[in-house]
Design a protein around this motif. Structure first.
Motif, PDB file in Angstrom:
ATOM      1  N   ASP A 292       0.829  -1.221   0.000  1.00 39.01           N
ATOM      2  CA  ASP A 292       0.000   0.000   0.000  1.00 39.01           C
ATOM      3  C   ASP A 292       0.852   1.256   0.000  1.00 39.01           C
ATOM      4  O   ASP A 292       0.562   2.228   0.698  1.00 39.01           O
ATOM      5  CB  ASP A 292      -0.957   0.011   1.195  1.00 39.01           C
ATOM      6  N   GLY A 293       1.950   1.236  -0.765  1.00 31.99           N
ATOM      7  CA  GLY A 293       2.814   2.402  -0.897  1.00 31.99           C
ATOM      8  C   GLY A 293       3.770   2.632   0.258  1.00 31.99           C
ATOM      9  O   GLY A 293       4.529   3.589   0.259  1.00 31.99           O
ATOM     10  N   GLU A 294       3.741   1.765   1.255  1.00 29.50           N
ATOM     11  CA  GLU A 294       4.626   1.893   2.418  1.00 29.50           C
ATOM     12  C   GLU A 294       5.795   0.921   2.294  1.00 29.50           C
ATOM     13  O   GLU A 294       5.602  -0.244   1.976  1.00 29.50           O
ATOM     14  CB  GLU A 294       3.869   1.582   3.716  1.00 29.50           C
ATOM     15  N   ASP A 295       7.015   1.443   2.579  1.00 31.06           N
ATOM     16  CA  ASP A 295       8.187   0.571   2.577  1.00 31.06           C
ATOM     17  C   ASP A 295       8.052  -0.482   3.673  1.00 31.06           C
ATOM     18  O   ASP A 295       7.593  -0.190   4.777  1.00 31.06           O
ATOM     19  CB  ASP A 295       9.469   1.366   2.810  1.00 31.06           C
ATOM     20  N   VAL A 296       8.464  -1.705   3.359  1.00 31.27           N
ATOM     21  CA  VAL A 296       8.421  -2.808   4.309  1.00 31.27           C
ATOM     22  C   VAL A 296       9.850  -3.264   4.572  1.00 31.27           C
ATOM     23  O   VAL A 296      10.634  -3.445   3.648  1.00 31.27           O
ATOM     24  CB  VAL A 296       7.576  -3.984   3.753  1.00 31.27           C
TER      25      VAL A 296
END
Length: 131
Positions: free
Chosen positions: A64-68
């Protein structure tokens, strides 16, 4: 229960924890399950740290567009959990280095922290794992 199945279940529980509690997990976080990772083990909590393999630390992975960030999962004992809470993640990682904590999963190892946290010379070595 078979050890491999118990380990898979614990990993799954750890992975789902942030979603169930609407939180996140990062370097140095712990989950105290208060139950052994496998039957007969002293390892009752989980420690999560930044991936120790340099090439995997910053994979281009997003949800969802967030770095993991991938984390390394290390089962720990109640004494190691208390040690980490009292002295911090850096002290626990230094202890792991001092005793040459192995990279492979050892589900029956004993705590590296002595029963009394004040017995500095009582730290156990990784070579003393029992079945």
């Amino acid at each position: 229960d078979k050890p491999d199945e118990m380990i898979r279940l614990r990993l799954r529980q750890s992975a789902m924890f942030p979603f169930a509690d609407e939180t996140y997990l990062g370097h140095g976080d712990t989950i105290n399950w208060m139950t052994p990772v496998v039957t007969g083990s002293d390892l009752t909590a989980d420690l999560l740290i930044t991936n120790i393999t340099a090439e995997h630390r910053r994979l281009p992975f997003q949800i969802d567009g967030e770095d993991v960030e991938l984390l390394w999962w290390i089962p720990i004992t109640e004494a190691e959990l208390r040690f980490k809470k009292e002295r911090g993640i850096d002290a626990l990682l230094q202890l792991f280095d001092q005793v040459r904590h192995p990279r492979q999963l050892g589900t029956f190892r004993k705590s590296y922290v002595p029963l009394s946290l004040h017995e500095e010379d009582g730290i156990r070595n990784a070579d003393r794992e029992s079945p």
